[in-house]
Design an enzyme around this catalytic site. Structure first.
Site, PDB file in Angstrom:
ATOM      1  N   ASP A  74       0.818  -1.211   0.000  1.00  0.00           N
ATOM      2  CA  ASP A  74       0.000   0.000   0.000  1.00  0.00           C
ATOM      3  C   ASP A  74       0.857   1.268   0.000  1.00  0.00           C
ATOM      4  O   ASP A  74       0.501   2.274  -0.610  1.00  0.00           O
ATOM      5  CB  ASP A  74      -0.923   0.003   1.215  1.00  0.00           C
ATOM      6  CG  ASP A  74      -2.108  -0.938   1.037  1.00  0.00           C
ATOM      7  OD1 ASP A  74      -2.179  -1.596  -0.026  1.00  0.00           O
ATOM      8  OD2 ASP A  74      -2.949  -1.018   1.946  1.00  0.00           O
ATOM      9  N   ASP A 178      -1.485  12.844  21.940  1.00  0.00           N
ATOM     10  CA  ASP A 178      -0.210  12.673  21.246  1.00  0.00           C
ATOM     11  C   ASP A 178      -0.310  13.187  19.815  1.00  0.00           C
ATOM     12  O   ASP A 178       0.706  13.462  19.178  1.00  0.00           O
ATOM     13  CB  ASP A 178       0.191  11.189  21.214  1.00  0.00           C
ATOM     14  CG  ASP A 178       0.653  10.697  22.569  1.00  0.00           C
ATOM     15  OD1 ASP A 178       0.787  11.509  23.495  1.00  0.00           O
ATOM     16  OD2 ASP A 178       0.880   9.475  22.706  1.00  0.00           O
TER      17      ASP A 178
END
Length: 293
Positions: A74, A178
């Site tokens: 991918d 995060d």
């Protein structure tokens, strides 16, 4: 027929796949144009011997091409998309990687699938992309679109960042986390899925906002219409944070604003009847493999 070839070479697995592809197209008198660096590897590894025309940038690809074949996983397709851009050239991924949602053609079925390509007995799946703009424009982003996702991450710190988020000018939330992922339907099976985001089928006209390890625990992934303009303002203890467009990473100054919206063009992915999105989900995620089924 004119075919562009882009790929990555994996020492053990890729050689027979590449040879099968080249043998098939040469036998059927198909004109092949190979990405320059990939062809250098093929010559070095003595996988091909004859001379081929090459391409080295998106400017070399135009509507004279019938299709681009991507050989790899991918990630290889995401890189191939940076060559195709708004040219309208359909892309087909041959899977020489591991878990591939975009690279659907498996090495066991290459010849039969390439015959389908030759006869053009396939359909097209239009894939939406995301465009990124930085305000003020303090960093030059050469390729400012993403096929999978735009992600915002902390840099050189273990401290959280704060991501102030607006949708069409209306305040949504400030994520203490995060990071944050803005995902297309195509990218919903990638980084966003790993962070608890939902899977969208490719034809859904929406994007997903997925926080990464949020400290405000009620924050959940959100699906929004794909015509939404997303504005982000990021702050934290470090002077910069990271913005990734698929795998391309840029460092952005704190308090810069990011404007994210749908790209005016789509990427055309080749869909073959035997390898639909739902078939891929079952095969890759092992849905239905429970013995009770």
């Amino acid at each position: 027929m004119k075919v562009a070839i882009f790929g990555q070479y994996y020492q053990n697995d890729t050689r027979p796949i590449i040879k099968d592809i080249f043998v098939f197209f040469i036998k059927n008198n198909v004109e092949l144009v190979i990405e320059e660096k990939f062809l250098e590897i093929l010559y070095k590894e003595e996988i091909v011997g004859r001379k081929y025309n090459t391409f080295s940038s998106h400017k070399d690809l135009d509507n004279s091409f019938d299709i681009l074949i991507s050989i790899g996983g991918d990630g290889t397709i995401l890189r191939a998309a940076t060559y195709v851009r708004d040219s309208g050239i359909p892309m087909l991924g041959v899977n020489a990687g591991r878990l591939g949602f975009l690279a659907k053609v498996q090495k066991e079925n290459i010849e039969s699938f390439l015959q389908v390509v030759l006869e053009k007995k396939y359909s097209i799946s239009e894939r939406a992309l995301l465009t990124l703009e930085c305000i003020p424009n303090t960093v030059e982003i050469d390729i400012n679109f993403a096929m999978n996702e735009v992600s915002i991450n902390r840099k050189e710190t273990t401290s959280m960042i704060t991501i102030e988020t607006y949708l069409n000018g209306e305040y949504l939330s400030s994520y203490w986390a995060d990071g944050l992922i803005i995902s297309t339907p195509t990218g919903s099976t990638g980084y966003s899925l790993s962070c608890g985001g939902p899977i969208l089928t490719p034809d859904v006209k929406g994007f997903v906002i997925t926080p990464i390890a949020p400290h405000n625990l009620t924050a959940r992934p959100l699906v929004i219409p794909d015509d939404t303009e997303i504005r982000l303002k990021v702050s934290g203890r470090e002077e910069q944070y990271l913005v990734s467009l698929d795998s391309r990473i840029n460092s952005i100054d704190n308090n810069s604003e990011l404007l994210i919206k749908k790209t005016p063009f789509t990427i055309k992915m080749v869909e073959i009847t035997e390898e639909t999105f739902l078939t891929t989900l079952r095969n890759k995620l092992l849905w239905g493999e429970d013995k009770r089924n």
